[in-house]
Write a protein that holds these residues in place. Structure first.
Motif, PDB file in Angstrom:
ATOM      1  N   ASP A  17       0.834  -1.212   0.000  1.00  0.00           N
ATOM      2  CA  ASP A  17       0.000   0.000   0.000  1.00  0.00           C
ATOM      3  C   ASP A  17       0.864   1.256   0.000  1.00  0.00           C
ATOM      4  N   ASP A  18       0.609   2.122  -0.981  1.00  0.00           N
ATOM      5  CA  ASP A  18       1.498   3.262  -1.185  1.00  0.00           C
ATOM      6  C   ASP A  18       1.546   4.235  -0.031  1.00  0.00           C
ATOM      7  N   GLU A  19       0.355   4.636   0.373  1.00  0.00           N
ATOM      8  CA  GLU A  19       0.277   5.657   1.416  1.00  0.00           C
ATOM      9  C   GLU A  19       1.011   5.185   2.659  1.00  0.00           C
ATOM     10  N   SER A  20       0.676   3.947   3.064  1.00  0.00           N
ATOM     11  CA  SER A  20       1.275   3.430   4.281  1.00  0.00           C
ATOM     12  C   SER A  20       2.787   3.284   4.119  1.00  0.00           C
ATOM     13  N   GLY A  21       3.223   2.850   2.940  1.00  0.00           N
ATOM     14  CA  GLY A  21       4.664   2.727   2.696  1.00  0.00           C
ATOM     15  C   GLY A  21       5.361   4.055   2.879  1.00  0.00           C
ATOM     16  N   ALA A  22       4.769   5.091   2.324  1.00  0.00           N
ATOM     17  CA  ALA A  22       5.386   6.412   2.420  1.00  0.00           C
ATOM     18  C   ALA A  22       5.464   6.860   3.880  1.00  0.00           C
ATOM     19  N   LYS A  23       4.384   6.600   4.604  1.00  0.00           N
ATOM     20  CA  LYS A  23       4.354   7.011   6.001  1.00  0.00           C
ATOM     21  C   LYS A  23       5.439   6.274   6.787  1.00  0.00           C
ATOM     22  N   GLN A  24       5.540   4.976   6.504  1.00  0.00           N
ATOM     23  CA  GLN A  24       6.521   4.200   7.250  1.00  0.00           C
ATOM     24  C   GLN A  24       7.941   4.628   6.921  1.00  0.00           C
ATOM     25  N   ALA A  25       8.216   4.868   5.633  1.00  0.00           N
ATOM     26  CA  ALA A  25       9.571   5.245   5.244  1.00  0.00           C
ATOM     27  C   ALA A  25       9.988   6.531   5.948  1.00  0.00           C
ATOM     28  N   ALA A  26       9.011   7.422   6.147  1.00  0.00           N
ATOM     29  CA  ALA A  26       9.327   8.706   6.766  1.00  0.00           C
ATOM     30  C   ALA A  26       9.663   8.526   8.247  1.00  0.00           C
ATOM     31  N   THR A  27       9.331   7.386   8.793  1.00  0.00           N
ATOM     32  CA  THR A  27       9.477   7.243  10.233  1.00  0.00           C
ATOM     33  C   THR A  27      10.282   5.996  10.591  1.00  0.00           C
ATOM     34  N   ASN A  28      11.362   5.834   9.892  1.00  0.00           N
ATOM     35  CA  ASN A  28      12.212   4.684  10.160  1.00  0.00           C
ATOM     36  C   ASN A  28      12.682   4.713  11.615  1.00  0.00           C
ATOM     37  N   GLN A  29      13.071   5.890  12.076  1.00  0.00           N
ATOM     38  CA  GLN A  29      13.219   6.133  13.503  1.00  0.00           C
ATOM     39  C   GLN A  29      11.898   6.720  13.974  1.00  0.00           C
ATOM     40  N   PRO A  30      11.427   6.393  15.168  1.00  0.00           N
ATOM     41  CA  PRO A  30      10.131   6.942  15.571  1.00  0.00           C
ATOM     42  C   PRO A  30      10.202   8.468  15.670  1.00  0.00           C
ATOM     43  N   ALA A  31       9.546   9.114  14.729  1.00  0.00           N
ATOM     44  CA  ALA A  31       9.315  10.549  14.759  1.00  0.00           C
ATOM     45  C   ALA A  31      10.449  11.371  15.357  1.00  0.00           C
ATOM     46  N   ASN A  33      11.797  14.212  14.808  1.00  0.00           N
ATOM     47  CA  ASN A  33      11.739  15.665  14.974  1.00  0.00           C
ATOM     48  C   ASN A  33      10.866  16.110  16.132  1.00  0.00           C
ATOM     49  N   GLN A  34       9.986  15.218  16.554  1.00  0.00           N
ATOM     50  CA  GLN A  34       9.077  15.597  17.638  1.00  0.00           C
ATOM     51  C   GLN A  34       9.652  15.243  19.009  1.00  0.00           C
ATOM     52  N   LEU A  35      10.690  14.390  19.017  1.00  0.00           N
ATOM     53  CA  LEU A  35      11.182  13.862  20.288  1.00  0.00           C
ATOM     54  C   LEU A  35      12.561  14.418  20.625  1.00  0.00           C
ATOM     55  N   ASP A  36      12.816  14.632  21.903  1.00  0.00           N
ATOM     56  CA  ASP A  36      14.169  14.997  22.305  1.00  0.00           C
ATOM     57  C   ASP A  36      14.998  13.726  22.466  1.00  0.00           C
ATOM     58  N   GLU A  37      16.233  13.876  22.916  1.00  0.00           N
ATOM     59  CA  GLU A  37      17.128  12.706  22.925  1.00  0.00           C
ATOM     60  C   GLU A  37      16.690  11.643  23.935  1.00  0.00           C
ATOM     61  N   ASP A  38      15.789  12.015  24.852  1.00  0.00           N
ATOM     62  CA  ASP A  38      15.274  11.032  25.807  1.00  0.00           C
ATOM     63  C   ASP A  38      13.906  10.481  25.402  1.00  0.00           C
ATOM     64  N   ASP A  39      13.555  10.613  24.135  1.00  0.00           N
ATOM     65  CA  ASP A  39      12.269  10.112  23.632  1.00  0.00           C
ATOM     66  C   ASP A  39      11.075  10.836  24.242  1.00  0.00           C
ATOM     67  N   ARG A  40      11.298  12.056  24.770  1.00  0.00           N
ATOM     68  CA  ARG A  40      10.152  12.823  25.274  1.00  0.00           C
ATOM     69  C   ARG A  40       9.703  13.799  24.198  1.00  0.00           C
ATOM     70  N   LEU A  41       8.408  14.064  24.124  1.00  0.00           N
ATOM     71  CA  LEU A  41       7.920  15.041  23.153  1.00  0.00           C
ATOM     72  C   LEU A  41       8.494  16.411  23.489  1.00  0.00           C
ATOM     73  N   LYS A  42       8.981  17.108  22.453  1.00  0.00           N
ATOM     74  CA  LYS A  42       9.550  18.441  22.697  1.00  0.00           C
ATOM     75  C   LYS A  42       8.432  19.417  23.056  1.00  0.00           C
ATOM     76  N   PRO A  43       8.699  20.319  24.013  1.00  0.00           N
ATOM     77  CA  PRO A  43       7.682  21.304  24.402  1.00  0.00           C
ATOM     78  C   PRO A  43       7.195  22.123  23.214  1.00  0.00           C
ATOM     79  N   ASP A  44       8.101  22.497  22.306  1.00  0.00           N
ATOM     80  CA  ASP A  44       7.714  23.268  21.118  1.00  0.00           C
ATOM     81  C   ASP A  44       6.668  22.518  20.302  1.00  0.00           C
TER      82      ASP A  44
END
Lengths: 485, 485
Positions: A17-31, A33-44
């Motif tokens: 499935d294309d859509e899902s493939g694209a989504k997965q490729a973008a997140t080879n590491q879990p997200a 840009n949203q997480l700091d180095e301790d896997d916590r969501l960034k306040p920003d």
């Protein structure tokens, strides 16, 4: 729940499935840009999502949340102020799937679930493993529970009703009913064909259970052994007969210790007659291990569950209860001080030094207590070594007392220049240190023997003992010796 | 270590080895007669083994120990008094295999290992996964380490030397180098043939890693997916691209939190350039989760590691250091009391009530502190919600203060009948409760921001603050109001 939970994942992947493939490729590491180095969501990031929600820009909010793992979406809700969680939920409703609810803190989830109708809750529960569905439903009140159960498919309902029939925090609540069990006489080839031919089986499992005709487990087989064995070999020859069975009514803390001790990945759960009724996997146990180990510090301090998402009302109730008990205990030590009002009035310096003696005892007692509570919780302290540990703590306490007493005597003499006072001060510190070491062992061990959780109730006994003995030994010796300024 | 660790188990099972079959059948449940309901060795059993050892009846000792799981044999050593462990080891030497050492408490193991020569240690280490071998070798002094490494096979030595090159408590120390990685272009059939054709591969694994030509992981594949997929499908279509990679230098506590958060069974470890260098499995992480979560209670109390097997000398050193720091801090609060000697000499009852005010603050502060330390350790408290939590604790502290102040005022008035004293008592309790709530949040958060472990250092700051404020508010108000008996 076999039908629904199956392989969204697998189907998507096999179909490419294309859509899902694209989504997965973008997140080879879990997200990343949203997480700091301790896997916590960034306040920003949290601010950006909440801002989008507030401005009614639902698309922007969804786009931000899209790459997140369900565990991170759950975190997002916990980091959002209570009064804004409903708006957030409304905005990203289609991303709020069952997995997110499964990952959510109980209190946060409960508040969100309250806003849903029974039909919606039933849909969410149907998509989860039995254990996660039970976690969501068990906290509802009986009326709501009944309504949700009525809205579910008969199979799912039966599974959940069965789980709810087991005690809270037992293996029966923790297990999932979906598992792969095969008869002893099958070959590896039979097993492979069965797995390939039954789409309704669950997708993620790590071991296969081998059962006898009475459905009693006779062995466990890791998937890696099956993968490496020729088709013709019998399952009975591949499986490991030595296996750890979990009784369905076993407390979850014991389940967790057993998983840890024997390094289990999954384990069969059996009922009173020894029949296989479910399976517990290590990922369900990991958070219990963490929770049970972390609970000690909270219980020792009287902070109850210590959940920062708990409604304030409940938190205050728990903490005040503990503080009142301690207040009662301090009255005991205060009345010891009251006995020596005459001495204190004559020599007020005693009042300045006496809290030091009791504080030393309190600190030393808490050290011993913390060690003993941990040792009891991890099954390291048993009848076999209690006496040895008491003696060990006695020696440590004596060494501590001598060291601290010496420091205290020298220090106080240098500052106050009152030799007798310094001697009394040092002796009182030594006595109280030894008292602290002994009660620090005896209290938790005795409570444990009496089946009272030592983490919950030990501290008040220990600090009361060290307060009373601190004041009594110091003021008592001072009175005996007739100390005065 | 691939060659040695292979499939003792599998070979035995496939060959239907009689002796092993009998032994396994006898222990379908792990050694039920030796264990109590909490999986602890029964004191009677421990005594029986030690008695046999003492009487030189080696056969009896061996027969008793034979049915035990390695984890239980390790426990047996921990429950045996230190001076009798060597005799026990000598008696059951042939049952003391590598797995037992891997399960043993560090201190107990170290003492036993010291008695072995380098050759013997090398043999033990060769039979273990890299991570377990490293755990045994990393605590030895450099000289002994070198000797053991020299006695090992070049491959094993290289693996351990590489692991030792990573920082202590990092993913590099925790990982094993043995894993199954296949290229992207393979089909499921290729993978199955490879697994069946390579006897030197490790036996227990739960996921297969798919790598690109540069050996960078591009996906992970649970064995259950492979088992259920036709041979012709490409691995790239079965694997999950969304995967959690662990940097080789990541701290083990972060590794544990990541496993827990994303419910991982195993995860690929990558070096700086993103190449796959090892694998961590959940069973290696479970004891870290337990240890890290349990450490907080020990650190908060200043009990250091809190390991009951630690040599007394080390324990005393850790605990005395903490007690001296606290002694220093109590001098500060004692000198506050010293300022009010005049008031106390005139009205000695103040000396009896003042410890109640400081104890209430200490207890309330410790409650808040315990909650905050846990929330920080589990990544629940972040910059996003710190302010909200400060306000939450403020409200709780105010409620606690009002409740306790009221109880204290009424109680003290009923007993002592001194209205002004009771009012001062109540106000001081409220003030100190609020102080406790605020410092209970601010201190651990500030220390965490400064990269100091809040569990280690918070308590002394918090109790000093509540002691000082307790004495100051109570005695200060009493002085201002000119209270006297």
């Amino acid at each position: 729940m076999s039908e629904t939970e199956l392989p969204d994942l697998e189907r998507e992947q096999l179909a490419g499935d294309d859509e899902s493939g694209a989504k997965q490729a973008a997140t080879n590491q879990p997200a990343p840009n949203q997480l700091d180095e301790d896997d916590r969501l960034k306040p920003d990031f949290v601010d950006a999502v909440l801002e989008a929600v507030e401005e009614g820009d639902v698309d922007a909010a969804r786009a931000l949340v899209a790459p997140l793992h369900p565990a991170d979406i759950a975190d997002l809700f916990e980091l959002t102020p209570e009064d804004r969680r409903r708006d957030l939920a409304a905005a990203i409703a289609d991303q709020l799937d069952a997995d997110v609810f499964a990952e959510m803190n109980d209190y946060v989830r409960e508040a969100l679930i309250d806003a849903l109708d029974a039909r919606q809750v039933a849909d969410i529960a149907s998509e989860l493993d039995t254990d996660d569905a039970v976690a969501i439903i068990e906290d509802m009140d009986v009326e709501d529970q009944r309504e949700v159960l009525r809205a579910m498919e008969p199979d799912d309902r039966a599974a959940i009703e069965e789980a709810l029939s087991y005690p809270e925090e037992s293996a029966g609540r923790l297990m999932q009913r979906d598992l792969v069990a095969v008869p002893e006489h099958w070959t590896v080839g039979d097993t492979l064909d069965y797995l390939r031919g039954h789409d309704e089986l669950l997708t993620d499992f790590w071991e296969i259970f081998v059962v006898d005709p009475a459905h009693k487990p006779v062995g466990t087989c890791a998937l890696s052994w099956i993968l490496r064995t020729p088709r013709g070999i019998a399952m009975a020859d591949v499986m490991q007969r030595e296996q750890t069975l979990i009784p369905v009514d076993m407390d979850q803390e014991e389940v967790a210790l057993r998983f840890q001790k024997y390094a289990l990945i999954s384990a069969a759960v059996v009922d009173q007659s020894g029949r296989l009724v479910g399976m517990i996997t290590v990922d369900d146990v990991v958070h219990i291990i963490q929770q049970e180990a972390g609970e000690d510090v909270l219980r020792l301090s009287g902070a109850g569950e210590g959940d920062i998402n708990e409604p304030i009302r409940l938190t205050v109730r728990t903490r005040v209860a503990w503080l009142v008990v301690n207040l009662g205990a301090t009255i005991l030590s205060a009345s010891v001080v009251g006995l020596f009002q005459g001495e204190i009035a004559r020599f007020a310096l005693l009042a300045a030094l006496m809290p030091i003696v009791s504080a030393l005892g309190g600190n030393a007692g808490t050290q011993t207590l913390a060690v003993m509570v941990r040792a009891l919780a991890t099954n390291q302290l048993t009848s076999s070594n209690t006496l040895r540990m008491l003696f060990r703590e006695f020696r440590i306490a004596l060494a501590n007392g001598v060291a601290l007493g010496t420091v205290g005597a020298v220090g106080s003499y240098l500052v106050l220049g009152h030799l007798q006072l310094s001697i009394v001060f040092a002796i009182a510190m030594m006595i109280n240190s030894v008292v602290a070491g002994l009660v620090g062992v005896i209290v938790p061990v005795a409570l444990d023997k009496a089946n009272v959780d030592p983490a919950v109730s030990s501290a008040v006994f220990v600090t009361t003992a060290t307060d009373v003995m601190g004041f009594l030994s110091f003021l008592g010796l001072a009175a005996l010796w007739g100390l005065s300024g």
